[in-house]
Design an enzyme around this catalytic site. Structure first.
Site, PDB file in Angstrom:
ATOM      1  N   GLY A  30       0.826  -1.202   0.000  1.00 48.15           N
ATOM      2  CA  GLY A  30       0.000   0.000   0.000  1.00 48.15           C
ATOM      3  C   GLY A  30       0.861   1.253   0.000  1.00 48.15           C
ATOM      4  O   GLY A  30       1.949   1.286   0.587  1.00 48.15           O
ATOM      5  N   GLY A  81      -5.135  -9.674  -6.170  1.00 43.89           N
ATOM      6  CA  GLY A  81      -3.844  -9.374  -6.773  1.00 43.89           C
ATOM      7  C   GLY A  81      -2.834 -10.409  -6.312  1.00 43.89           C
ATOM      8  O   GLY A  81      -3.173 -11.580  -6.107  1.00 43.89           O
ATOM      9  N   ILE A  95      -1.266 -10.706  -3.397  1.00 49.10           N
ATOM     10  CA  ILE A  95      -1.542 -11.256  -2.069  1.00 49.10           C
ATOM     11  C   ILE A  95      -2.790 -12.130  -2.106  1.00 49.10           C
ATOM     12  O   ILE A  95      -2.838 -13.198  -1.490  1.00 49.10           O
ATOM     13  CB  ILE A  95      -1.680 -10.127  -1.032  1.00 49.10           C
ATOM     14  N   ARG A 101     -10.724  -5.272  -9.429  1.00 47.38           N
ATOM     15  CA  ARG A 101     -11.298  -4.088 -10.073  1.00 47.38           C
ATOM     16  C   ARG A 101     -11.799  -4.402 -11.475  1.00 47.38           C
ATOM     17  O   ARG A 101     -12.859  -3.940 -11.893  1.00 47.38           O
ATOM     18  CB  ARG A 101     -10.248  -2.970 -10.118  1.00 47.38           C
ATOM     19  N   ARG A 115     -10.766 -10.770 -15.376  1.00 42.03           N
ATOM     20  CA  ARG A 115      -9.711 -11.427 -16.142  1.00 42.03           C
ATOM     21  C   ARG A 115      -9.824 -12.924 -15.879  1.00 42.03           C
ATOM     22  O   ARG A 115     -10.641 -13.366 -15.078  1.00 42.03           O
ATOM     23  CB  ARG A 115      -8.320 -10.907 -15.761  1.00 42.03           C
ATOM     24  N   ARG A 127      -6.868  -2.574   4.494  1.00 46.57           N
ATOM     25  CA  ARG A 127      -6.721  -1.356   5.283  1.00 46.57           C
ATOM     26  C   ARG A 127      -8.008  -1.153   6.060  1.00 46.57           C
ATOM     27  O   ARG A 127      -9.100  -1.500   5.596  1.00 46.57           O
ATOM     28  CB  ARG A 127      -6.442  -0.138   4.381  1.00 46.57           C
ATOM     29  N   ASP A 175      -7.192  -7.580  10.960  1.00 49.95           N
ATOM     30  CA  ASP A 175      -5.804  -7.199  11.227  1.00 49.95           C
ATOM     31  C   ASP A 175      -5.629  -5.694  11.152  1.00 49.95           C
ATOM     32  O   ASP A 175      -4.612  -5.161  11.581  1.00 49.95           O
ATOM     33  CB  ASP A 175      -4.856  -7.880  10.227  1.00 49.95           C
ATOM     34  N   HIS A 182      -2.436  -5.099  13.195  1.00 50.12           N
ATOM     35  CA  HIS A 182      -1.778  -4.800  11.913  1.00 50.12           C
ATOM     36  C   HIS A 182      -0.413  -5.496  11.824  1.00 50.12           C
ATOM     37  O   HIS A 182       0.626  -4.848  11.676  1.00 50.12           O
ATOM     38  CB  HIS A 182      -1.632  -3.288  11.726  1.00 50.12           C
ATOM     39  N   GLY A 237       0.100  -8.169   9.585  1.00 51.81           N
ATOM     40  CA  GLY A 237       0.143  -8.986   8.382  1.00 51.81           C
ATOM     41  C   GLY A 237       1.508  -9.023   7.730  1.00 51.81           C
ATOM     42  O   GLY A 237       1.939 -10.059   7.221  1.00 51.81           O
TER      43      GLY A 237
END
Length: 332
Positions: free
Chosen positions: A92, A166, A168, A189, A192, A248, A271, A295, A297
């Site tokens: 991020g 993606g 991850i 998003r 595919r 997030r 997390d 947090h 991860g």
């Protein structure tokens, strides 16, 4: 601000005069701990401390300190007048991107795609299993010295929805494969096709959410994803479903989530939270069916070797004048 050069590392065969002409790199990891760095660059170690190791104006490549507050990471940027690359050690970029607005045009921002795949995917699976199998309750019983058995749901035969498929998200699916899930559904998003099957566009979420027993959020935080898991999103999840957030905190509407978990209709394993850090006394701490980790991860033993490999690759590309990997934005 200090101009002490004690943390500056020059290649041993370089003279002072030639070293001054070298591009300067600021690294949050001591450069002598990273094998294979190009000797055509000069290095300085800065991990967010109060003193700068060199004049920031000399810095050409700035690797942002890891797990430091945004204001710390941004502090040297106004003085980095010769900057050409900003490299994060996170996937991020929301913590550093706003600070780049005042930089000169042409500064490249690269993220750490791939560095946190293993660690974050591992935690996502841990949160799913711990929540489903009731591990927090067993820990509380152990603390109380009480033997409390019970029947708990398994991950086997569950339908899992990964939102933000993606690198991850793909790593999470890798770890789900041995657990005999009934189905893993992927959302990103844009649609595919992958070797494992289709990735659905995000506008199909209203149709897909009611089918999932476990929903894992791993999407980046953008204006499009802020509050994505709001009241309508959560209402479409089936009764008893588990929401896992390793993305997030602001991807989830905290007020809407509290309403669902306090009613007992949904469970959550988080997390990340909004706000973060979660303040003492916040109702999420004691909400029924909610498991919270602070947090974590990314920060695990898997981080450092992967971060070093990323920096070695990027800096060799930079030294050779080649295109950089994981370019996500360029100032203009």
């Amino acid at each position: 601000m200090s101009a002490d050069n004690s943390d500056t590392v020059r290649p041993p065969d370089a003279t002072h005069g030639s070293s001054e002409a070298r591009d300067l790199v600021w690294l949050p990891i001591p450069p002598e701990e990273i094998d294979g760095l190009p000797d055509t660059l000069e290095y300085a170690h800065w991990d967010g401390g109060p003193d700068f190791p060199t004049d920031p104006a000399r810095c050409a490549f700035y690797c942002v300190p890891y797990m430091k507050k945004p204001e710390v990471c941004a502090r040297p940027l106004p003085a980095m007048t010769n900057l050409r690359v900003v490299q994060t050690l996170t996937a991020g970029i929301d913590h550093i991107k706003p600070a780049l607005a005042d930089l000169a045009p042409g500064v490249r921002l690269c993220n750490a795609r791939g560095v946190h795949n293993a660690s974050t995917a591992e935690l996502a699976l841990t949160l799913v299993l711990a929540s489903l199998r009731g591990i927090p309750d067993f820990v509380r019983s152990q603390d109380a010295g009480e033997w409390r058995s019970g029947f708990r749901p398994a991950l086997a035969d569950k339908s899992v929805l990964i939102v933000g498929y993606g690198a991850i998200g793909s790593a999470i699916e890798d770890r789900l494969v041995p657990f005999e899930c009934e189905r893993v559904t992927r959302v990103a998003r844009s649609p595919r096709t992958t070797e494992r099957g289709p990735v659905h566009p995000i506008d199909e979420l209203p149709r897909l959410l009611p089918e999932a027993d476990v929903v894992i959020l791993v999407t980046p935080l953008t204006e499009a994803t802020r509050g994505l898991a709001g009241a309508e999103f959560l209402a479409r999840m089936k009764d008893g479903a588990l929401l896992v957030n390793v993305a997030r905190g602001a991807v989830v509407d905290t007020k809407a989530l509290l309403s669902e978990v306090e009613s007992g209709r949904l469970r959550a394993a988080l997390d990340v939270t909004d706000p973060e850090p979660l303040p003492a006394g916040h109702p999420l701490w004691h909400a029924p069916g909610v498991l919270i980790t602070p947090h974590v991860g990314g920060p695990s033993s898997a981080f450092l070797p992967r971060a070093k490999r990323l920096l070695r690759d990027q800096l060799n590309r930079f030294a050779r004048g080649e295109s950089l990997a994981h370019l996500v934005a360029t100032t203009g």
